[in-house]
Design an enzyme around this catalytic site. Structure first.
Site, PDB file in Angstrom:
ATOM      1  N   CYS A 152       0.831  -1.203   0.000  1.00  0.00           N
ATOM      2  CA  CYS A 152       0.000   0.000   0.000  1.00  0.00           C
ATOM      3  C   CYS A 152       0.867   1.255   0.000  1.00  0.00           C
ATOM      4  O   CYS A 152       0.614   2.207  -0.747  1.00  0.00           O
ATOM      5  CB  CYS A 152      -0.926  -0.014   1.214  1.00  0.00           C
ATOM      6  SG  CYS A 152      -2.178   1.287   1.198  1.00  0.00           S
ATOM      7  N   CYS A 153       1.918   1.260   0.832  1.00  0.00           N
ATOM      8  CA  CYS A 153       2.822   2.410   0.884  1.00  0.00           C
ATOM      9  C   CYS A 153       3.472   2.653  -0.473  1.00  0.00           C
ATOM     10  O   CYS A 153       3.651   3.803  -0.895  1.00  0.00           O
ATOM     11  CB  CYS A 153       3.903   2.192   1.938  1.00  0.00           C
ATOM     12  SG  CYS A 153       3.363   2.365   3.656  1.00  0.00           S
ATOM     13  N   CYS A 206      -0.893   8.499   7.120  1.00  0.00           N
ATOM     14  CA  CYS A 206      -2.260   8.252   6.679  1.00  0.00           C
ATOM     15  C   CYS A 206      -3.150   8.005   7.903  1.00  0.00           C
ATOM     16  O   CYS A 206      -2.701   7.461   8.917  1.00  0.00           O
ATOM     17  CB  CYS A 206      -2.305   7.052   5.748  1.00  0.00           C
ATOM     18  SG  CYS A 206      -1.510   7.348   4.149  1.00  0.00           S
ATOM     19  N   CYS A 228      -3.373   4.557   9.586  1.00  0.00           N
ATOM     20  CA  CYS A 228      -2.077   4.021  10.026  1.00  0.00           C
ATOM     21  C   CYS A 228      -1.421   4.861  11.113  1.00  0.00           C
ATOM     22  O   CYS A 228      -0.232   4.678  11.407  1.00  0.00           O
ATOM     23  CB  CYS A 228      -1.138   3.905   8.832  1.00  0.00           C
ATOM     24  SG  CYS A 228      -1.777   2.850   7.506  1.00  0.00           S
ATOM     25  N   CYS A 256       8.136   3.659   5.552  1.00  0.00           N
ATOM     26  CA  CYS A 256       7.232   3.326   4.453  1.00  0.00           C
ATOM     27  C   CYS A 256       7.970   3.046   3.159  1.00  0.00           C
ATOM     28  O   CYS A 256       7.365   2.617   2.179  1.00  0.00           O
ATOM     29  CB  CYS A 256       6.238   4.457   4.234  1.00  0.00           C
ATOM     30  SG  CYS A 256       7.015   6.025   3.823  1.00  0.00           S
TER      31      CYS A 256
END
Length: 249
Positions: A126-127, A209, A212, A238
């Site tokens: 995702c990062c 985010c 997170c 990340c």
């Protein structure tokens, strides 16, 4: 595009610069960056406390200083608010980079919206889609990029230099706040009435985010609020800053 040969630093010149800037004020570092790289330099900002302090300093040196940010599409509302406040306060044209919509759609279709909670491998996926790939586009053609990294944040950051050559991106990475503390940054923000993310007043020392990031308890590591469900406290990155650094030759 690689840094122009005329702007490349030799090994000894790089070492001398780091010695010169080790105890300099961050504004002195930024003044050097602006003089040497001009519009080829930009600040990469997540609009945390360090970043807003740095941009205030950078703007005082050059009112047209470039400011770049990554909009992952999952940031807290408070982060978007401080972006808007920064635009108004400094009349700043913020360069915003976002993920590739097709890549996000494909990731979500395969793994779901909240894949990051299912393990570090999924979180790094995702990062990469939301941050690392857009950052690659953002820094294309940049000679020097400015960060708010501090050595006391720990992990891979405790040995960072003020001026570093980043071989994979063929550009310089500038860390003017490397030897500052969080308290020094906060004092600067308060002294100069710099707009900042209000989550900092709710025990969020590090903000990423929304899904997170959480507040931390007194005495907890400042980065413990990032990806708190992961067991390895030394892996709170990340991918944006995990690159090999080499001196210019």
């Amino acid at each position: 595009m690689p840094v122009l040969e005329s702007k490349r630093l030799g090994v000894q010149e790089l070492a001398d610069l780091n010695e010169r800037f080790e105890f300099a004020h961050p504004s002195d570092v930024l003044a050097w960056v602006d003089e040497r790289f001009g519009a080829g330099a930009a600040q990469m900002s997540s609009f945390g406390l360090e970043d807003v302090a740095l941009f205030d300093m950078f703007w005082r040196i050059n009112p047209q200083a470039r400011l770049i940010t990554l909009d992952t599409w999952r940031l807290p509302t408070e982060t978007y608010t401080v972006m808007d406040q920064t635009r108004l306060r400094y009349n700043a044209g913020i360069e915003v980079y976002q993920p590739d919509p097709a890549a996000v759609a494909g990731m979500v279709a395969e793994h779901g919206f909240n894949l990051f909670y299912r393990g570090r491998e999924h979180r790094l996926t995702c990062c990469h889609v939301r941050k690392v790939e857009p950052m690659g586009r953002a820094l294309a053609g940049i000679d020097a990029w400015i960060t708010g990294l501090r050595r006391d944040q720990g992990m891979e950051r405790n040995n960072i230099g003020i001026v570093e050559w980043e071989e994979p991106r063929a550009s310089y990475k500038i860390n003017p706040l490397a030897n500052w503390t969080f308290e020094e940054v906060r004092n600067y923000v308060e002294e100069h009435a710099v707009p900042y993310n209000e989550l900092h007043d709710k025990n969020y020392p590090s903000i990423g985010c929304a899904p997170c990031t959480r507040a931390v308890e007194p005495g907890e590591d400042p980065r413990s609020g990032r990806w708190w469900w992961e067991s390895d406290p030394s892996a709170k990155e990340c991918g944006l800053h995990l690159v090999a650094l080499e001196a210019a030759s």
